[in-house]
Enzyme design. Structure first.
Site, PDB file in Angstrom:
ATOM      1  N   GLU A 287       0.833  -1.204   0.000  1.00 66.70           N
ATOM      2  CA  GLU A 287       0.000   0.000   0.000  1.00 66.70           C
ATOM      3  C   GLU A 287       0.869   1.257   0.000  1.00 66.70           C
ATOM      4  OE1 GLU A 287      -3.459   1.962   2.903  1.00 66.70           O
ATOM      5  OE2 GLU A 287      -2.076   0.434   3.673  1.00 66.70           O
ATOM      6  N   LYS A 351      -9.573   2.624  -3.116  1.00 67.03           N
ATOM      7  CA  LYS A 351     -10.095   2.084  -1.862  1.00 67.03           C
ATOM      8  C   LYS A 351     -11.518   2.576  -1.635  1.00 67.03           C
ATOM      9  CE  LYS A 351      -8.767   1.364   2.965  1.00 67.03           C
ATOM     10  NZ  LYS A 351      -7.760   1.651   4.022  1.00 67.03           N
ATOM     11  N   CYS A 403      -5.534  -2.388   2.589  1.00 69.65           N
ATOM     12  CA  CYS A 403      -5.398  -2.301   4.043  1.00 69.65           C
ATOM     13  C   CYS A 403      -6.543  -3.047   4.733  1.00 69.65           C
ATOM     14  CB  CYS A 403      -5.306  -0.842   4.475  1.00 69.65           C
ATOM     15  SG  CYS A 403      -4.823  -0.617   6.204  1.00 69.65           S
TER      16      CYS A 403
END
Length: 529
Positions: A287, A351, A403
């Protein structure tokens, strides 16, 4: 045990809450990296005995009658979440000059807030409470309900769900592939609290036997799955390299270190594979691995092209900028890019589920007026409207999870069913050498088991791994081990009863336990006298 239960029932309010707090704290030992499976059996048994004595003033109002159970449940939850989440404070120390003041809010405030879910769970259970075995059903139903709510309210935060206490390793993880994580929350509490039934009459023993049977089935199904189901065959044509650079978070945030951070990733990507092994066809960075806005840096794309061999592709975490129009501040996204050997961006995914206070500021107009900002990104990220699977050359697809998106199994869309693998990129360097990275890794493993899909996990500081659909580690790198691993992508794992929606299974189990609790409450069943 009768003597212990009697003493706990007769404890005063302050003593009861203290023992409840310690019981919640004890349950955390079942979480990584300790994985003490027996701890929650003690914790929830103590909780049952404490609830037995948590009766309020019968002549008072509703609040006075419920206050003892509310306080007990909150104390139990505060111990559980404090012991399981204290490490979040480490993220605020990365830029201590800006965020150290908020340390008490992260270490104490968040556990205190999350403990309200357990407070309401214990209170609901107390409303359904009885003297017999039905009280175990009431506790399991209530915790299952409020753990579901914890996963969806206020964007949801199902970290360290109580069902995780029952699944410390692959042997004990396989049941989640059968019934799903929501049902595991309910069943875990039922089994963990069952030893309390050793104190009571004969009629209590039927539910105790059922709990023992569930425990045996939980272990037995794990043995059956791991021994009888052959690991899904890997695709030898696709080798993945996971890059784990182990770059300190303070260095990642230093503008003067951007070039060295970028080169560290490139160096590991260009390394020759072990002797006799093919070059990886896919290279995966963690990430936000690319330390600048890639679309504004053509030289960065060229450096990537220089490192990639013909036919190789890079999948890398990055911050993506989007023009918001004249006079407007650009929008920023926590993203994944797919880049080919020509340095062209051929795919991207943003995301969807952002971390409150970490990646965006809730109630931003109010809190920014107080001088607050998101920890990981000044100004905060924008969320994507939908999750976009990444289609790779050759037709393979990866289902992207950035994440902590990997801790939300209820948000996995139907399009994941056709994916080659799940992809999880993360940066747990924010949390240092604490339980946080181990807990995060365990939840990624559980997602692989629940979906039956292999999972490719690249983490800046670890734990990076290629996981099979049974949660087994095919290969990986431990926490804070710098390097890379080259692994063929495993095949998917067949799930039993995969056609049955998991939420229906959880609902059916919850309804059954609720009925048992109600009938026991009114004395229809499990009446000891």
């Amino acid at each position: 045990m009768e003597s212990l239960s009697g003493r706990l029932m007769l404890m005063s309010g302050g003593g009861r809450c203290l023992v409840g707090f310690l019981a919640g704290l004890l349950a955390v030992l079942a979480l990584p990296p300790v994985d003490l499976f027996l701890a929650p059996f003690v914790s929830f048994t103590l909780l049952v005995f404490l609830i037995d004595g948590a009766s309020g003033d019968p002549d008072g109002g509703a609040l006075r009658r419920l206050l003892p159970s509310l306080l007990l449940g909150w104390a139990f939850g505060f111990g559980y979440f404090l012991g399981g989440l204290w490490w979040l404070g480490n993220a605020l120390l990365v830029e201590a000059e800006d965020f150290a003041w908020a340390l008490p809010l992260a270490v104490l405030g968040l556990p205190a807030l999350l403990a309200l879910y357990f407070a309401f769970a214990v209170t609901l259970a107390r409303l359904l409470w009885s003297d017999g075995a039905g009280r175990i059903a009431a506790l399991a139903f209530s915790f299952g309900l409020f753990e579901w709510l914890r996963g969806i309210l206020l964007t949801g935060f199902p970290w360290n769900a109580v069902g995780h206490l029952a699944m410390p390793g692959p042997l004990l993880m396989q049941s989640v592939g059968l019934v799903g994580s929501l049902a595991m929350n309910t069943l875990a509490v039922f089994v963990f609290a069952a030893p309390a039934l050793l104190v009571g009459g004969r009629k209590s023993r039927s539910l105790l036997a059922l709990a023992a049977l569930l425990l045996v089935a939980h272990v037995g199904y794990g043995i059956y799955t791991l021994q009888s189901a052959a690991p899904a065959a890997a695709d030898p044509a696709v080798t993945v390299r996971l890059v784990q650079p182990v770059i300190d978070q303070s260095k990642k945030l230093d503008d003067g270190e951007r070039a060295s951070v970028f080169e560290a990733h490139l160096s590991l990507s260009a390394a020759a594979p072990p002797e006799g092994q093919p070059k990886p066809s896919i290279i995966i960075w963690p990430e936000t691995a690319i330390p600048f806005i890639l679309t504004e840096n053509p030289s960065g794309l060229q450096r990537i092209a220089d490192v990639l061999d013909e036919g190789q592709i890079l999948i890398a975490g990055a911050v993506r900028a989007e023009d918001a129009g004249a006079g407007q501040v650009p929008r920023y996204y926590n993203s994944i890019y797919v880049i080919d050997d020509q340095g062209q961006i051929i795919g991207a995914a943003d995301k969807v589920h952002l971390v409150p206070f970490g990646e965006y500021l809730p109630l931003a107009s109010w809190l920014k007026a107080l001088g607050l900002d998101a920890v990981a990104m000044p100004g905060g990220f924008s969320p994507a409207a939908t999750r976009t699977p990444l289609t790779l050359p050759g037709g393979r697809t990866l289902y992207p999870l950035i994440c902590y998106e990997a801790i939300f199994p209820n948000e996995i869309g139907d399009d994941a069913a056709t994916a080659t693998a799940l992809l999880n990129v993360t940066n747990d360097a924010w949390f240092g050498r604490t339980p946080g990275p181990y807990q995060h890794f365990q939840q990624a493993r559980l997602l692989a088991v629940e979906t039956g899909l292999p999972l490719l996990r690249a983490a800046n500081s670890g734990i990076s791994a290629v996981l099979g659909g049974r949660g087994e580690v095919v290969d990986g790198l431990a926490l804070d081990v710098k390097g890379y691993v080259d692994v063929a992508i495993p095949g998917r794992q067949a799930l039993h009863f995969s056609g049955v929606p998991r939420n229906r299974i959880a609902l059916a189990i919850g309804v059954i336990l609720l009925l048992v609790a109600i009938f026991s409450r009114i004395g229809f069943i499990y009446k000891e006298n």
